[in-house]
Design an enzyme around this catalytic site. Structure first.
Site, PDB file in Angstrom:
ATOM      1  N   ARG A  27       0.833  -1.208   0.000  1.00  0.00           N
ATOM      2  CA  ARG A  27       0.000   0.000   0.000  1.00  0.00           C
ATOM      3  C   ARG A  27       0.867   1.257   0.000  1.00  0.00           C
ATOM      4  O   ARG A  27       0.462   2.313  -0.481  1.00  0.00           O
ATOM      5  CB  ARG A  27      -0.946   0.017   1.209  1.00  0.00           C
ATOM      6  CG  ARG A  27      -2.049   1.074   1.071  1.00  0.00           C
ATOM      7  CD  ARG A  27      -2.996   1.099   2.275  1.00  0.00           C
ATOM      8  NE  ARG A  27      -2.387   1.717   3.425  1.00  0.00           N
ATOM      9  CZ  ARG A  27      -2.131   1.115   4.584  1.00  0.00           C
ATOM     10  NH1 ARG A  27      -2.456  -0.149   4.780  1.00  0.00           N
ATOM     11  NH2 ARG A  27      -1.570   1.773   5.569  1.00  0.00           N
ATOM     12  N   TYR A  73     -16.366  15.272 -16.080  1.00  0.00           N
ATOM     13  CA  TYR A  73     -16.778  13.884 -15.855  1.00  0.00           C
ATOM     14  C   TYR A  73     -17.852  13.856 -14.766  1.00  0.00           C
ATOM     15  O   TYR A  73     -17.691  14.503 -13.717  1.00  0.00           O
ATOM     16  CB  TYR A  73     -15.540  13.082 -15.442  1.00  0.00           C
ATOM     17  CG  TYR A  73     -15.779  11.609 -15.349  1.00  0.00           C
ATOM     18  CD1 TYR A  73     -16.006  10.848 -16.491  1.00  0.00           C
ATOM     19  CD2 TYR A  73     -15.776  10.960 -14.124  1.00  0.00           C
ATOM     20  CE1 TYR A  73     -16.232   9.484 -16.412  1.00  0.00           C
ATOM     21  CE2 TYR A  73     -15.987   9.592 -14.028  1.00  0.00           C
ATOM     22  CZ  TYR A  73     -16.220   8.859 -15.177  1.00  0.00           C
ATOM     23  OH  TYR A  73     -16.430   7.515 -15.086  1.00  0.00           O
ATOM     24  N   ASP A  87      -7.284  17.511 -15.658  1.00  0.00           N
ATOM     25  CA  ASP A  87      -7.612  16.119 -15.962  1.00  0.00           C
ATOM     26  C   ASP A  87      -7.256  15.924 -17.439  1.00  0.00           C
ATOM     27  O   ASP A  87      -7.950  16.412 -18.331  1.00  0.00           O
ATOM     28  CB  ASP A  87      -9.102  15.862 -15.691  1.00  0.00           C
ATOM     29  CG  ASP A  87      -9.508  14.416 -15.936  1.00  0.00           C
ATOM     30  OD1 ASP A  87      -8.848  13.742 -16.747  1.00  0.00           O
ATOM     31  OD2 ASP A  87     -10.497  13.971 -15.328  1.00  0.00           O
ATOM     32  N   LYS A 119      -8.465   4.736 -19.490  1.00  0.00           N
ATOM     33  CA  LYS A 119      -8.745   5.163 -20.858  1.00  0.00           C
ATOM     34  C   LYS A 119      -7.506   5.003 -21.746  1.00  0.00           C
ATOM     35  O   LYS A 119      -7.007   3.912 -21.880  1.00  0.00           O
ATOM     36  CB  LYS A 119      -9.278   6.597 -20.833  1.00  0.00           C
ATOM     37  CG  LYS A 119     -10.307   6.880 -19.722  1.00  0.00           C
ATOM     38  CD  LYS A 119     -11.601   6.078 -19.863  1.00  0.00           C
ATOM     39  CE  LYS A 119     -12.489   6.114 -18.631  1.00  0.00           C
ATOM     40  NZ  LYS A 119     -12.796   7.417 -18.079  1.00  0.00           N
TER      41      LYS A 119
HETATM   42  C1  LIG Z   1     -13.213   7.939 -16.838  1.00  0.00           C
HETATM   43  C2  LIG Z   1     -12.857   9.299 -16.426  1.00  0.00           C
HETATM   44  C3  LIG Z   1     -12.617   9.604 -15.075  1.00  0.00           C
HETATM   45  C4  LIG Z   1     -12.789   8.594 -13.963  1.00  0.00           C
HETATM   46  O1  LIG Z   1     -11.872   7.551 -14.074  1.00  0.00           O
HETATM   47  P1  LIG Z   1     -12.119   6.046 -13.533  1.00  0.00           P
HETATM   48  O2  LIG Z   1     -10.873   5.351 -13.914  1.00  0.00           O
HETATM   49  O3  LIG Z   1     -13.335   5.512 -14.235  1.00  0.00           O
HETATM   50  O4  LIG Z   1     -12.342   6.155 -12.062  1.00  0.00           O
HETATM   51  C5  LIG Z   1     -12.213  10.889 -14.775  1.00  0.00           C
HETATM   52  N1  LIG Z   1     -12.076  11.824 -15.721  1.00  0.00           N
HETATM   53  C6  LIG Z   1     -12.301  11.569 -17.023  1.00  0.00           C
HETATM   54  C7  LIG Z   1     -12.114  12.647 -18.036  1.00  0.00           C
HETATM   55  C8  LIG Z   1     -12.708  10.301 -17.420  1.00  0.00           C
HETATM   56  O5  LIG Z   1     -12.942  10.056 -18.714  1.00  0.00           O
END
Ligand SMILES: *Cc1c(COP(=O)(O)O)cnc(C)c1O
Length: 396
Positions: free
Chosen positions: A61, A114, A186, A211
């Site tokens: 962890r 998101y 992000d 992603k």
């Molecule tokens: C999918 C996504 C998230 C969240 O990510 P997870 O891996 O599903 O928790 C945050 N920001 C964006 C732009 C996303 O496409």
């Protein structure tokens, strides 16, 4: 000998070699250290590790060599000092707010965001006395008007989800730093291949590695990349306390995905521009949102700030929600699924799916209409993808 990457090397070279060190038996790939704990040589070494006087591993962890290799790779690609792997993109986003805010603080967040991020700010962070204001971050005046003495973070996506609105990272960073606020981007939609926010003045980058970075739709993971080494100890400590860490096997898969990130992003961009152009000329389509289309409101900024339009396209059909349903039920090759950034092409409907959890008013303000369709363009042959879309569009 260890392959050392440096800033002069190209991104493809970095994708293949970043984060790789020497390991026992000379593997070319970092081994999966599937262990929860690590034994100390003696009591003295254990004490040194706990005091931070020696680099090493105590408990997974806290730090794990497979995870660390992946973290180093992403930090290098983004141009950051350190990064912290997380169990998901949302765990990474939560880690940022829990580390940087306290009761009485204020956050500015992009309106087009998101769905779970907006819900986290409105439903979770408010419980701890942290208030958020949602603004259109593509308009610097809206940010300036929302700034307060207690604003700690300006958080946004660019291009934003799902409207592909682009915000000027450098301009926002200049303004935020006058007020002592940190800029968090992000960067999920772009990956470090297409956009490097830290070089433009952002303080922190966050990714859902679920992603593009992993890119194979088989892992849920996130990461926080820090520009300043000074921020690292408090972030690592909070990560250890929250415990939302990535496990070694997922870190291994993500690191494997990174090797092809550059060539995948190229193909995502190439296919997307062709598909966006096809859709824009289509009689059943009202409007197409893609940052590298000349019709995009921030086309010039997109060209200046990024190296490609990415793999996400949104568009509005002339027939609204019903037309959207017909399309989704009749397309070929495209799979009806949420998420994005994988090698396979996906199609979805934000108002009833990814952004359904978003406050309805906020959704309307963010320009997410009921007939909006979002595509995640994969790396298949583009002619097949266009054929697949046409099978649905002609049924409308
Ligand atoms: C999918 C996504 C998230 C969240 O990510 P997870 O891996 O599903 O928790 C945050 N920001 C964006 C732009 C996303 O496409």
């Amino acid at each position: 000998m260890t392959m050392e990457t440096d800033d002069n090397m190209g991104l493809s070279t970095k994708c293949v070699h970043s984060g790789i060190k020497d390991y026992e038996f000379g593997p070319v790939i970092p081994p999966i250290y599937q262990t929860s704990t690590f034994k100390f040589k003696d009591a003295e070494q254990g004490a040194r590790l706990f005091k931070g006087e020696e680099h090493g591993y105590i408990y997974t962890r806290m730090l794990n060599p497979t995870v660390e290799a992946m973290e180093n790779a992403i930090a290098e690609l983004e141009g950051g000092a350190y990064s912290i792997g997380c169990a998901s993109g949302m765990a990474a986003i939560a880690l940022i707010f829990f580390t940087l805010t306290k009761s009485g603080d204020h956050v500015i967040c992009g309106k087009s965001i998101y769905g779970a991020t907006s819900s986290f700010l409105l439903q979770t962070l408010t419980k701890f006395g942290v208030e958020s204001t949602f603004v259109d971050t593509s308009n610097i005046n809206e940010i300036e008007n929302a700034l307060r003495e207690n604003t700690k973070i300006i958080f946004f996506e660019t291009p934003a989800n799902p409207t592909l609105t682009v915000s000027d990272i450098q301009q926002i960073a200049n303004l935020a730093h006058l007020y002592g606020a940190k800029v968090v981007v992000d960067n999920t939609f772009m990956s470090p291949i297409l956009q490097r926010p830290l070089e433009l003045g952002a303080d922190i980058v966050v990714h859902s590695m679920t992603k593009f970075i992993n890119g194979h739709a088989d892992v849920v993971a996130g990461i926080v990349v820090l520009k300043n080494a000074d921020d690292y100890p408090t972030f690592r400590k909070m990560s250890n306390l929250i415990g939302g860490v990535i496990d070694p096997f997922n870190a291994f898969l993500v690191h494997r995905g990174v090797k092809t990130l550059e060539i995948r992003m190229k193909k995502h961009c190439e296919n997307s521009l062709k598909i966006a152009t096809y859709l824009e000329a289509h009689p059943k389509v009202e409007r197409v949102f893609y940052p590298y289309l000349r019709s995009h409101p921030q086309y010039e900024l997109s060209l200046a700030q990024t190296k490609g339009g990415g793999g996400v396209i949104s568009f509005e059909l002339k027939g609204g929600f019903e037309a959207g349903k017909t399309l989704m039920n009749n397309v070929k090759i495209w799979q009806l699924a949420v998420s994005l950034g994988g090698v396979e092409s996906l199609i979805q409907h934000p108002a009833s799916m990814t952004h359904a959890s978003m406050d309805e008013e906020l959704r309307a303000e963010a320009g997410i209409k009921d007939g909006l369709v979002r595509l995640s363009v994969g790396i298949e042959d583009v002619d097949d993808l266009i054929w697949g879309l046409e099978q649905g569009l002609k049924r409308i």
